[in-house]
Write a protein that holds these residues in place. Structure first.
Motif, PDB file in Angstrom:
ATOM      1  N   LEU A  41      -3.855   5.027  12.792  1.00  0.00           N
ATOM      2  CA  LEU A  41      -3.054   4.614  11.059  1.00  0.00           C
ATOM      3  C   LEU A  41      -3.910   3.797  10.267  1.00  0.00           C
ATOM      4  CD1 LEU A  41       0.094   3.091  12.041  1.00  0.00           C
ATOM      5  CD2 LEU A  41       0.011   5.491  11.435  1.00  0.00           C
ATOM      6  N   ALA A  42      -5.313   2.941  11.015  1.00  0.00           N
ATOM      7  CA  ALA A  42      -6.152   2.602  10.538  1.00  0.00           C
ATOM      8  C   ALA A  42      -7.576   3.704   9.648  1.00  0.00           C
ATOM      9  CB  ALA A  42      -7.147   1.606  10.654  1.00  0.00           C
ATOM     10  N   SER A  45      -5.216   9.896   7.478  1.00  0.00           N
ATOM     11  CA  SER A  45      -4.322   9.272   6.768  1.00  0.00           C
ATOM     12  C   SER A  45      -3.118  10.221   6.844  1.00  0.00           C
ATOM     13  CB  SER A  45      -4.203   9.741   5.600  1.00  0.00           C
ATOM     14  OG  SER A  45      -4.382  11.489   5.887  1.00  0.00           O
ATOM     15  N   GLY A 134       0.262   0.203   7.214  1.00  0.00           N
ATOM     16  CA  GLY A 134      -0.609   1.486   7.414  1.00  0.00           C
ATOM     17  C   GLY A 134      -1.685   1.941   7.148  1.00  0.00           C
ATOM     18  N   LYS A 135      -1.978   0.969   5.792  1.00  0.00           N
ATOM     19  CA  LYS A 135      -2.950   0.268   4.664  1.00  0.00           C
ATOM     20  C   LYS A 135      -3.915  -0.796   4.504  1.00  0.00           C
ATOM     21  CE  LYS A 135      -3.814   1.364   0.415  1.00  0.00           C
ATOM     22  NZ  LYS A 135      -3.692   1.345  -0.978  1.00  0.00           N
ATOM     23  N   HIS A 148       0.822   1.404   1.015  1.00  0.00           N
ATOM     24  CA  HIS A 148       0.897   0.071   2.213  1.00  0.00           C
ATOM     25  C   HIS A 148       1.438  -0.224   3.913  1.00  0.00           C
ATOM     26  CE1 HIS A 148      -2.531  -2.277   0.500  1.00  0.00           C
ATOM     27  NE2 HIS A 148      -2.074  -2.235  -0.717  1.00  0.00           N
ATOM     28  N   ALA A 150       3.268   2.902   6.945  1.00  0.00           N
ATOM     29  CA  ALA A 150       3.039   3.803   7.194  1.00  0.00           C
ATOM     30  C   ALA A 150       4.230   4.149   7.346  1.00  0.00           C
ATOM     31  CB  ALA A 150       2.070   3.949   8.357  1.00  0.00           C
ATOM     32  N   SER A 233      -2.615  -5.822   8.004  1.00  0.00           N
ATOM     33  CA  SER A 233      -3.438  -5.095   8.262  1.00  0.00           C
ATOM     34  C   SER A 233      -2.948  -3.949   9.261  1.00  0.00           C
ATOM     35  CB  SER A 233      -4.203  -5.678   9.918  1.00  0.00           C
ATOM     36  OG  SER A 233      -5.047  -6.165   9.279  1.00  0.00           O
ATOM     37  N   PRO A 234      -3.837  -2.039   9.743  1.00  0.00           N
ATOM     38  CA  PRO A 234      -2.957  -1.481   9.675  1.00  0.00           C
ATOM     39  C   PRO A 234      -2.678  -1.654  10.984  1.00  0.00           C
ATOM     40  CG  PRO A 234      -5.139  -0.760   8.888  1.00  0.00           C
ATOM     41  CD  PRO A 234      -4.987  -2.482   8.833  1.00  0.00           C
TER      42      PRO A 234
END
Length: 283
Positions: A41-42, A45, A134-135, A148, A150, A233-234
């Protein structure tokens, strides 16, 4: 797209895309620098991961053992008292979001046992919608919150009520007490996470029936609030709270015991199923 973390016979942690026929493993295709779903995920996409969705399956469903969707999140942040009925049952009057944390080892995967702690006779169920970051972001505005996220999953936030005091933490962090799964359903498949039915069943009996539109603090508000004081964070996991009608509130109370099967079903996300086992039997 549905993403899962899992193991196979050799007990190595893996992750991939869940389909009706099995799992398309992503780790070998993405590289050694992406060993976990949180790492994927980090670095990638959802559209980039989705390009593998049409490949043949690498594992049959019968050959995998589900892990928690994110086995070792950097953070598990939980919103309490986020439905009106639950607030009434617990006499909660706090206007700001009620927050507590879970530890990574307090989680269990889909179809895996959850452990009733030996030190409680008040092990309770709570069905919840969870979402995964995810972001990364700090100071995220509500209108930007979904960029942000996921995706979404199902959580059974098992609670030792007689250890859950004003600070919650002791009642929420016994090993393997919270179910998380089966999969992360990516955000593109859930147009509105506040338009989903939620039901929790114990041994087939529906005990919680509610709708995510009844959340007091919405996902954008939750993301904005939490990202004010910490970096998201992811792979971070956020639980959005349980509806009312938990076991503690019933007359007489309805707590969980060894052999009970708990199912949490959320529209569009699937059904998380866990069987209760006495922790003393596995310690």
């Amino acid at each position: 797209m549905k993403l899962v973390s899992f193991t196979t016979m050799n007990a190595q942690e893996r992750y991939g895309i869940l389909t009706a026929d099995g799992v398309i493993e992503l780790g070998p295709r993405l590289g050694e620098h992406v060993p976990t779903l949180a790492d994927a995920l980090a670095h990638f996409s959802i559209d980039e991961l989705n390009q593998y969705a049409s490949l043949p399956c690498d594992h049959r469903l019968s050959d995998i053992r589900y892990l928690p969707v994110i086995p070792r999140p950097g953070k598990i942040l939980c919103i309490g008292m986020n439905y009106a009925q639950k607030r009434l049952e617990f006499a909660s009057t706090e206007e700001a979001p009620t927050l507590f944390i879970r530890f990574a080892d307090s989680q269990a995967g889909h179809e895996q046992p959850v452990l009733k702690p030996t030190c409680t006779e008040q092990f309770d169920y709570e069905g919840e919608l969870a979402f995964v970051i995810g972001k990364a972001g700090r100071h995220i505005a509500p209108e930007d919150a979904y960029t942000h996220v996921a995706g979404y999953s199902v959580y059974m936030d098992g609670s030792a009520r007689d250890w859950q005091h004003a600070w919650y933490t002791a009642g929420k962090n016994w090993p393997q007490t919270g179910g998380f799964g089966p999969a992360l359903v990516t955000r593109d498949e859930i147009p509105d996470p506040h338009a989903l039915t939620l039901q929790t069943r114990v041994n087939g009996e529906a005990l919680q029936n509610d709708h995510t539109r009844n959340m007091i603090h919405t996902i954008p508000q939750i993301v904005a609030y939490i990202s004010t004081f910490t970096l998201l964070s992811p792979g971070d996991v956020i639980l959005t709270g349980s509806p009312g009608n938990v076991g503690k509130s019933l007359v007489p109370p309805r707590y969980l015991h060894a052999g009970d099967v708990v199912e949490v079903e959320i529209e569009g996300l699937g059904t998380l199923r866990n069987t209760v086992v006495d922790a003393a039997d596995v310690e």
